[in-house]
Structure formats: structure tokens, C-alpha cells
Design an enzyme around this catalytic site. Structure first.
Site, PDB file in Angstrom:
ATOM      1  N   GLU B  43       1.077  -1.201   0.203  1.00  0.00           N
ATOM      2  CA  GLU B  43       0.142  -0.060  -0.035  1.00  0.00           C
ATOM      3  C   GLU B  43       0.915   1.408  -0.087  1.00  0.00           C
ATOM      4  OE1 GLU B  43      -2.046   0.331   3.610  1.00  0.00           O
ATOM      5  OE2 GLU B  43      -3.548   1.789   2.990  1.00  0.00           O
ATOM      6  N   LYS B 113      -9.481   2.196  -2.095  1.00  0.00           N
ATOM      7  CA  LYS B 113      -9.860   1.413  -0.778  1.00  0.00           C
ATOM      8  C   LYS B 113     -11.188   1.941  -0.039  1.00  0.00           C
ATOM      9  CE  LYS B 113      -7.202   1.095   3.725  1.00  0.00           C
ATOM     10  NZ  LYS B 113      -6.064   1.533   4.593  1.00  0.00           N
ATOM     11  N   CYS B 147      -5.435  -3.021   2.820  1.00  0.00           N
ATOM     12  CA  CYS B 147      -5.001  -2.934   4.214  1.00  0.00           C
ATOM     13  C   CYS B 147      -6.246  -3.341   5.002  1.00  0.00           C
ATOM     14  CB  CYS B 147      -4.272  -1.879   4.543  1.00  0.00           C
ATOM     15  SG  CYS B 147      -3.605  -1.864   6.393  1.00  0.00           S
TER      16      CYS B 147
END
Lengths: 279, 279
Positions: B43, B113, B147
Site C-alpha cells: 500500500e 480503498k 489493508c
């Protein structure tokens, strides 16, 4: 509020319902004497699991409430404890793999296993037909799953969203399913911030071995107590219900905070097949 | 079909986009030379993560396609590999924590995300506004998460239901999130029967330490490769795509069989609040 939980890892004998019930009641007294307010037994602990046909299993089944659950509920009333017991439930012509929740107030609820593997008596039973539910008791808000349900993240999720503090999983993990106690149970607790109690059987039954490893995991995902793979034993842990009711975690104020339920984005959870292609 | 996957655990330098991109391209060449067909980076590997404000992060952001992703896509074209890189994406006035999928065919897709913790640059970014998607490539059907998405079981689930073979998770796990590599990543692979590649950064950035432990887990939930907690390194594993396409498992024919997708019961997955009370 703190609640002491007991997980009774035991080896039921197939088709010996009276002997199994007596053993459960002995262990219930022992756990209550040790201060437990919630005592969890394995899947099918009253009946055994590896039946060869529906016909063989049928005489083991009973209604809920019924003789076994009312007898056990009477013990819960005297001991002022809650208990979860696994048995085969009969409802008209249908047979279910069930877990019954008992307490000082009597027979509270039955849960019928929603996800059935093609294994043991589950091959011959009806699929659970009742919604996942959360039961509000003096030992916390309790949700019930059975064994294979834990492999489906949705089973615990819907109960966490409905306010469960503790998810209870009577189970019969056969050899080969070590990954479930290795990492799945801890993940269910972690991702939902709920306490999780998985109680397995031990021993062999008609060629199938069971792996024990009953465990109690706290709402952070950490193992509080775990049984061995072979022996009958009772595991205990104290959990704080308020911990499961605070989904917000502040690691560093103003710099690192999250909330596992508030941060969900349900609009994105529908199955999708069309990717965003740039070219 | 076998695919060799590489996970490039590295320590990006905050706000040093050119240097980070050069390092990524070096590692891309190294992994391609080692036979990898899919190379995954952490990331925000082009930008760093611990920005103090939206204003500080904005100059790091770029459109997709844009200079960095087109440059990296050109390398993928030459090397005949797929790559996933983390960066900050600009789209009009909005900024996203993004992962871009590149391949021999160029810039294939961007994922933004969906789940944002209140941490690092995520505090200042817009929430992802695009559906989870599965991209059909010559290295398999690929799904992207970033994540914190991994903490929500729905993120991987919707892509498994849409046919993902491999789920790719660029990540920046800060200290304190060890439980995610300890057990959550393996659970995501196990419960969906998909291969899972989680690639973390290492090192410290403005007081925040990152824990490494990048891992590649097969569709049975078993770890194939795992990096250490401190050093830059590349991990490799070969995965069989057909394994992720067969959700059915036959342990003992006619006695123990299951299918993690067929056995789902979506009618029971809606949140519920009314328990079945017997009394």
C-alpha cells in the site's frame, strides 16, 4: 460485567442418551461450583454424531422442550446457570441438528444448524429453518452457531450486528479440520469484536476421530483458554461483556482510531461481476 | 494452471515518489527474472503513508492512468508480468488510497480503498467509491483489497462469489495489528477457498512502525511464504489457479464432502433482531 464461561470438552457415547445426559449434568454441577455462569457442551453431546442413517438417528431425537432439555433446565434453575447442549431435535417429521439454550428461567431457545456438511448425522438431517438470533440473558446477549457454521463468516456477522456479546459454537471437528481452531475461531472474534466459545468433543466414533481443542477467545481475538486434542476437560475464562459492546478502538487519540461496525460499507457488499476496466 | 507470485516487502520513503518508483521497478525486474508472473507491492509504496494533512498528500497524488502508472505499465509490457502498486489517486478534487493493476496490456484497473481507518493519510482521503471487482487476466481472476479491508469479511467474500482466484492485499500494517497476519489472512483464504497475497511495508515513518510479515496463503488456508518483520525482501510462491476454482472438497467419498460456496444459505444472512423465544 464479567461472566465466567466454562467449556465442557467431553466424549459422548453414540446412542447412549441417558448416560450422556447424566455426564453432562455432572459436569454442569462441577462447572457451576467453579463459578461458571454459562456452561457450553459439544454438538450432539446427548446423542453422538456418526449415525449411519436417518432411521438410526430418529429414536434419539426429541422435541424442544422435551424430557432431556426440561431435565437439564431444572438443573440450571437450581444452579442459577445458563447452559448450551447439543442434541437432535424432532419437529413433526423433521429432524434437526440443534443446540438448546437453557437457563434459570427454563428452556429459552433452540438453534437449528443452518449449514450442513455432508458428514455424520448431518447427511440425513433437515437444514436449519430458523433465523440466527440473539438471546438477551443475565449472562449477556448470546448467539448460537454449530460447527460448520463457523466456516461461513456470515453466521457470526449477523449476530454481531444484532448485538451479540458472546457467540457459542458447540462443535464436532473431525480430523482434518485443525485450521478452524488454528485460526478461524480467533478471526470470528476479532472481526466482530465478540467473545467466542467453541466447545468440541474428543475421542473416536465409528472410525471418525475428533480433535478437541475447545477454546474461549476474547473480543480482541486472543485465546483465553484452550483444551488439548485428546482428553475430556473443562476450560474456563472470565470475559467482560462491556468489551464486546464497544466496537470503537482508540489506539492513539486523533491519530489511530477505528470502529469495526461503524466502518462497514454495506452498499459494497452485494456480489458483483462487472469490473471497472480502464482499457 | 500454475502462477508464480512475488510479494515485494519494502520500505518506501515518504514523499519520495521518484525514488520509490525506481526501487519498485528494480524489484519488478528482479521478481520477473525469478519467474514471477504477478508481482505485488505494498500500500502507498510510491508515496508513503504517514502524511500530516490532505494538503501535504495532494502533490503526491496522480490520475490513473498517469505518469507513474504508465511508466510502470511499460515495464510490465516488456517483462510480460502483472503488477499491483499502491499510490494516492487523484480524480478531480478527490483523493483516494488506490492500488493499480498493471499488466502486459497496460493499465488495467484501479481499486480505491473502501474501508478507511482513522490513521495516517487515510484520515484525509475520500472513501473508495467503486465496487469490488474481479479482473480476468492471464495470471488468473484477480481481486484487489487494501489493508483495513481485510478486517471485513465481506471484502473478500464478494470477490470470491464473483469468481476471484487470487485476492491481492497491498497493506501498511502498523504495530499492534499482528493479529491480521497471525490469523485473519489465513481465514480469508480458507473461508473463500481463494489464494491470498498480502504484501506489507517495513520500517518506521514519522513515529509509526510497520510490522512486515507479508504472506502468500494458498486456497486451503495454509501459508506458502512469509516474510520477516523487519527487512526488505521478496517472497515467492507458486499457486494452482484450478484449486481456487473447485470449491467442492471430498474428504471421504460419500461420507465427508462439502462445498464452501454451494453450502452457503444467503436467506439467513440478513441482520436479525428478533430471537425465537420458547417462553
Amino acid at each position: 460485567m464479567k461472566v465466567r464461561i466454562a467449556g465442557v470438552q467431553m466424549a459422548p457415547e453414540i446412542a447412549q442418551k441417558r448416560a450422556n445426559l447424566d455426564k453432562c449434568l455432572d459436569r454442569l454441577h462441577e462447572a457451576a461450583a467453579a463459578g461458571a455462569r454459562l456452561v457450553v457442551f459439544p454438538e450432539c453431546c446427548l446423542t453422538g454424531y456418526c449415525f449411519s442413517s436417518r432411521e438410526e438417528a430418529r429414536p434419539m431425537a426429541e422435541t424442544i422442550p422435551g424430557p432431556a432439555t426440561e431435565g437439564a433446565a431444572e438443573a440450571c434453575r437450581k444452579l442459577r446457570v445458563y447452559a448450551v447442549l447439543g442434541l437432535i431435535e424432532r419437529d413433526g417429521g423433521r429432524l434437526y441438528n440443534a443446540a438448546v439454550l437453557l437457563g434459570p428461567e427454563g428452556v429459552i431457545a433452540s438453534y437449528r444448524k443452518v449449514h450442513l456438511p455432508y458428514l455424520g448425522v448431518d447427511r440425513f438431517l433437515n437444514k436449519g429453518n430458523l433465523p440466527f438470533a440473539v438471546h438477551h440473558t443475565r449472562a449477556g446477549n448470546l448467539g448460537l452457531n454449530i460447527c460448520y457454521d463457523a466456516s461461513f463468516p456470515e453466521s457470526a456477522r449477523v449476530m454481531a450486528l444484532a448485538g451479540a456479546d458472546i457467540i457459542i459454537l458447540p462443535t464436532n471437528w473431525p480430523e482434518g479440520r485443525q485450521r478452524v481452531p488454528n485460526f478461524v475461531i480467533n478471526t470470528r472474534a476479532f472481526e466482530n469484536k465478540v467473545h467466542y466459545v467453541a466447545v468440541d468433543r474428543v475421542g473416536r466414533e465409528r472410525g471418525t476421530g475428533f480433535i478437541g481443542r475447545s477454546k474461549i477467545v476474547d473480543a480482541g481475538g486472543d485465546t483465553l483458554a484452550e483444551a488439548g486434542p485428546v482428553n475430556e476437560e473443562i476450560i474456563y475464562a472470565d470475559v467482560d461483556l462491556t468489551r464486546a459492546r464497544t466496537k470503537r478502538t482508540v489506539v492513539i487519540p486523533g491519530q489511530f482510531e477505528f470502529d469495526l461496525l461503524r466502518d462497514r460499507r454495506p452498499d459494497f457488499y452485494r456480489p458483483l461481476t462487472t469490473p471497472r476496466l480502464l482499457r
